[in-house]
Motif scaffolding. Structure first.
Motif, PDB file in Angstrom:
ATOM      1  N   VAL A 233      12.415  14.143   0.224  1.00 43.75           N
ATOM      2  CA  VAL A 233      13.192  15.009  -0.669  1.00 43.75           C
ATOM      3  C   VAL A 233      12.686  16.449  -0.592  1.00 43.75           C
ATOM      4  O   VAL A 233      13.465  17.395  -0.789  1.00 43.75           O
ATOM      5  CB  VAL A 233      13.167  14.497  -2.134  1.00 43.75           C
ATOM      6  CG1 VAL A 233      13.818  13.129  -2.230  1.00 43.75           C
ATOM      7  CG2 VAL A 233      11.760  14.464  -2.691  1.00 43.75           C
ATOM      8  N   SER A 234      11.407  16.636  -0.264  1.00 43.14           N
ATOM      9  CA  SER A 234      10.913  17.998  -0.031  1.00 43.14           C
ATOM     10  C   SER A 234      11.600  18.586   1.199  1.00 43.14           C
ATOM     11  O   SER A 234      11.938  19.778   1.230  1.00 43.14           O
ATOM     12  CB  SER A 234       9.395  17.987   0.181  1.00 43.14           C
ATOM     13  OG  SER A 234       8.721  17.523  -0.966  1.00 43.14           O
ATOM     14  N   GLY A 235      11.809  17.723   2.207  1.00 43.18           N
ATOM     15  CA  GLY A 235      12.531  18.163   3.388  1.00 43.18           C
ATOM     16  C   GLY A 235      13.959  18.558   3.063  1.00 43.18           C
ATOM     17  O   GLY A 235      14.489  19.528   3.609  1.00 43.18           O
ATOM     18  N   LEU A 236      14.583  17.818   2.147  1.00 40.43           N
ATOM     19  CA  LEU A 236      15.943  18.164   1.728  1.00 40.43           C
ATOM     20  C   LEU A 236      15.975  19.543   1.077  1.00 40.43           C
ATOM     21  O   LEU A 236      16.927  20.309   1.271  1.00 40.43           O
ATOM     22  CB  LEU A 236      16.482  17.113   0.753  1.00 40.43           C
ATOM     23  CG  LEU A 236      16.706  15.708   1.302  1.00 40.43           C
ATOM     24  CD1 LEU A 236      17.239  14.798   0.205  1.00 40.43           C
ATOM     25  CD2 LEU A 236      17.670  15.737   2.483  1.00 40.43           C
ATOM     26  N   LEU A 237      14.941  19.849   0.306  1.00 44.38           N
ATOM     27  CA  LEU A 237      14.857  21.169  -0.328  1.00 44.38           C
ATOM     28  C   LEU A 237      14.779  22.263   0.738  1.00 44.38           C
ATOM     29  O   LEU A 237      15.477  23.280   0.665  1.00 44.38           O
ATOM     30  CB  LEU A 237      13.635  21.232  -1.243  1.00 44.38           C
ATOM     31  CG  LEU A 237      13.323  22.598  -1.864  1.00 44.38           C
ATOM     32  CD1 LEU A 237      14.476  23.075  -2.727  1.00 44.38           C
ATOM     33  CD2 LEU A 237      12.032  22.528  -2.678  1.00 44.38           C
TER      34      LEU A 237
ATOM     35  N   ALA B 255      -0.584  11.580   4.879  1.00 41.93           N
ATOM     36  CA  ALA B 255       0.066  11.143   6.114  1.00 41.93           C
ATOM     37  C   ALA B 255       1.462  10.598   5.823  1.00 41.93           C
ATOM     38  O   ALA B 255       2.412  10.862   6.569  1.00 41.93           O
ATOM     39  CB  ALA B 255      -0.786  10.083   6.809  1.00 41.93           C
ATOM     40  N   LEU B 256       1.601   9.826   4.758  1.00 43.00           N
ATOM     41  CA  LEU B 256       2.901   9.260   4.411  1.00 43.00           C
ATOM     42  C   LEU B 256       3.875  10.362   4.002  1.00 43.00           C
ATOM     43  O   LEU B 256       5.056  10.328   4.370  1.00 43.00           O
ATOM     44  CB  LEU B 256       2.731   8.248   3.270  1.00 43.00           C
ATOM     45  CG  LEU B 256       1.891   7.011   3.608  1.00 43.00           C
ATOM     46  CD1 LEU B 256       1.643   6.191   2.352  1.00 43.00           C
ATOM     47  CD2 LEU B 256       2.579   6.165   4.664  1.00 43.00           C
ATOM     48  N   TYR B 257       3.371  11.344   3.255  1.00 37.44           N
ATOM     49  CA  TYR B 257       4.208  12.479   2.855  1.00 37.44           C
ATOM     50  C   TYR B 257       4.679  13.248   4.088  1.00 37.44           C
ATOM     51  O   TYR B 257       5.861  13.623   4.186  1.00 37.44           O
ATOM     52  CB  TYR B 257       3.413  13.394   1.924  1.00 37.44           C
ATOM     53  CG  TYR B 257       4.170  14.612   1.450  1.00 37.44           C
ATOM     54  CD1 TYR B 257       4.935  14.573   0.294  1.00 37.44           C
ATOM     55  CD2 TYR B 257       4.117  15.813   2.173  1.00 37.44           C
ATOM     56  CE1 TYR B 257       5.630  15.701  -0.140  1.00 37.44           C
ATOM     57  CE2 TYR B 257       4.807  16.929   1.750  1.00 37.44           C
ATOM     58  CZ  TYR B 257       5.560  16.875   0.592  1.00 37.44           C
ATOM     59  OH  TYR B 257       6.255  17.983   0.177  1.00 37.44           O
ATOM     60  N   ALA B 258       3.775  13.473   5.032  1.00 37.00           N
ATOM     61  CA  ALA B 258       4.115  14.226   6.242  1.00 37.00           C
ATOM     62  C   ALA B 258       5.174  13.505   7.067  1.00 37.00           C
ATOM     63  O   ALA B 258       6.072  14.140   7.634  1.00 37.00           O
ATOM     64  CB  ALA B 258       2.860  14.461   7.085  1.00 37.00           C
ATOM     65  N   LYS B 259       5.104  12.180   7.138  1.00 37.03           N
ATOM     66  CA  LYS B 259       6.111  11.426   7.886  1.00 37.03           C
ATOM     67  C   LYS B 259       7.487  11.576   7.252  1.00 37.03           C
ATOM     68  O   LYS B 259       8.485  11.781   7.945  1.00 37.03           O
ATOM     69  CB  LYS B 259       5.725   9.939   7.957  1.00 37.03           C
ATOM     70  CG  LYS B 259       4.674   9.615   8.996  1.00 37.03           C
ATOM     71  CD  LYS B 259       4.480   8.117   9.118  1.00 37.03           C
ATOM     72  CE  LYS B 259       3.474   7.784  10.210  1.00 37.03           C
ATOM     73  NZ  LYS B 259       3.294   6.317  10.362  1.00 37.03           N
ATOM     74  N   GLY B 260       7.542  11.448   5.937  1.00 37.52           N
ATOM     75  CA  GLY B 260       8.818  11.608   5.248  1.00 37.52           C
ATOM     76  C   GLY B 260       9.391  12.996   5.427  1.00 37.52           C
ATOM     77  O   GLY B 260      10.599  13.169   5.636  1.00 37.52           O
ATOM     78  N   LEU B 261       8.524  14.010   5.363  1.00 36.42           N
ATOM     79  CA  LEU B 261       8.961  15.395   5.548  1.00 36.42           C
ATOM     80  C   LEU B 261       9.494  15.600   6.967  1.00 36.42           C
ATOM     81  O   LEU B 261      10.546  16.227   7.171  1.00 36.42           O
ATOM     82  CB  LEU B 261       7.784  16.336   5.281  1.00 36.42           C
ATOM     83  CG  LEU B 261       8.052  17.834   5.410  1.00 36.42           C
ATOM     84  CD1 LEU B 261       9.045  18.295   4.358  1.00 36.42           C
ATOM     85  CD2 LEU B 261       6.741  18.623   5.281  1.00 36.42           C
ATOM     86  N   ALA B 262       8.778  15.054   7.956  1.00 38.27           N
ATOM     87  CA  ALA B 262       9.184  15.239   9.352  1.00 38.27           C
ATOM     88  C   ALA B 262      10.511  14.552   9.643  1.00 38.27           C
ATOM     89  O   ALA B 262      11.341  15.081  10.385  1.00 38.27           O
ATOM     90  CB  ALA B 262       8.095  14.699  10.283  1.00 38.27           C
ATOM     91  N   VAL B 263      10.728  13.365   9.068  1.00 39.29           N
ATOM     92  CA  VAL B 263      11.989  12.653   9.276  1.00 39.29           C
ATOM     93  C   VAL B 263      13.161  13.488   8.785  1.00 39.29           C
ATOM     94  O   VAL B 263      14.225  13.548   9.415  1.00 39.29           O
ATOM     95  CB  VAL B 263      11.964  11.277   8.579  1.00 39.29           C
ATOM     96  CG1 VAL B 263      13.373  10.697   8.465  1.00 39.29           C
ATOM     97  CG2 VAL B 263      11.075  10.307   9.347  1.00 39.29           C
TER      98      VAL B 263
END
Length: 212
Positions: A47-51, A117-125
């Motif tokens: 959701v940070s990536g969506l932002l 690491a889990l946060y970074a994966k979600g952001l990268a996706v």
């Protein structure tokens, strides 16, 4: 924006968020293998990536991707490679089944399951998916009123989309945990992880077929 338009947007956002995609698969995978709380970190990354994508869309980056074949293809190939890499990693780790990953010698969680690491994966996706950029750029303007200030409207739509997306990913993660408890032996076999890895590779290969 008019109330009717807002609730129509909510309907679109719900449909988009609950439609299975890379973010959903990542949330399910993390929930099955690391638990619901750790899966939440990858969802927060997404959701940070969506932002970020919303801000880029507002700045006109989507227009650049439409105008530049090189920029679009670079992002597309990067996203495809990343998804395929995630799929291969999951397939290779299938021998561990659904058992928790071991901790390090100091007792800390293994690197793969640390929140960062889990946060970074979600952001990268989220950030490497040109379809997400195109979706946001195409959807948001339909619900903006030109006669009203743009910033509050963008903030409202973005906040709503992030909350709905986080809720959808959390629900998928919760179902994954419940399913794992009921089918513990099957999950321990590693086949769910292989299936998840195969789906990620399929998403990556499908992304390569995407045209501007």
């Amino acid at each position: 924006m008019p109330t009717t338009s807002y609730w129509l947007f909510v309907g679109f956002a719900l449909a988009a968020s609950f439609t299975p995609g890379p973010a959903v698969m990542l949330s399910i995978h993390n929930a099955m293998h690391y638990g619901w709380r750790r899966a939440l970190w990858s969802s927060l990354g997404n959701v940070s990536g969506l932002l970020v994508l919303t801000l880029l869309s507002a700045l006109g980056v989507n227009a650049i991707l439409h105008a530049s074949a090189l920029a679009f293809n670079a992002l597309k190939v990067t996203g495809a490679i990343y998804l395929i890499w995630l799929g291969v990693q999951q397939w290779r780790g299938a021998s561990r089944g659904a058992r928790p990953l071991p901790a390090t010698s100091s007792g800390a969680p293994a690197p793969e399951r640390r929140p960062r690491a889990l946060y970074a994966k979600g952001l990268a996706v989220a950030l490497t998916n040109p379809k997400a950029i195109a979706f946001i750029a195409a959807l948001f303007p339909q619900f903006l009123s030109p006669s009203r200030p743009m910033t509050p409207q963008y903030a409202t739509l973005t906040g709503t989309f992030m909350v709905i997306s986080l809720g959808a990913l959390s629900i998928y993660a919760g179902f994954a945990v419940l399913t794992r408890k009921r089918l513990r032996a099957w999950f321990s076999s590693g086949w769910p992880q292989r299936a998840s890895g195969g789906v990620f590779c399929a998403f990556g290969l499908g992304l390569l077929r995407l045209h501007r």
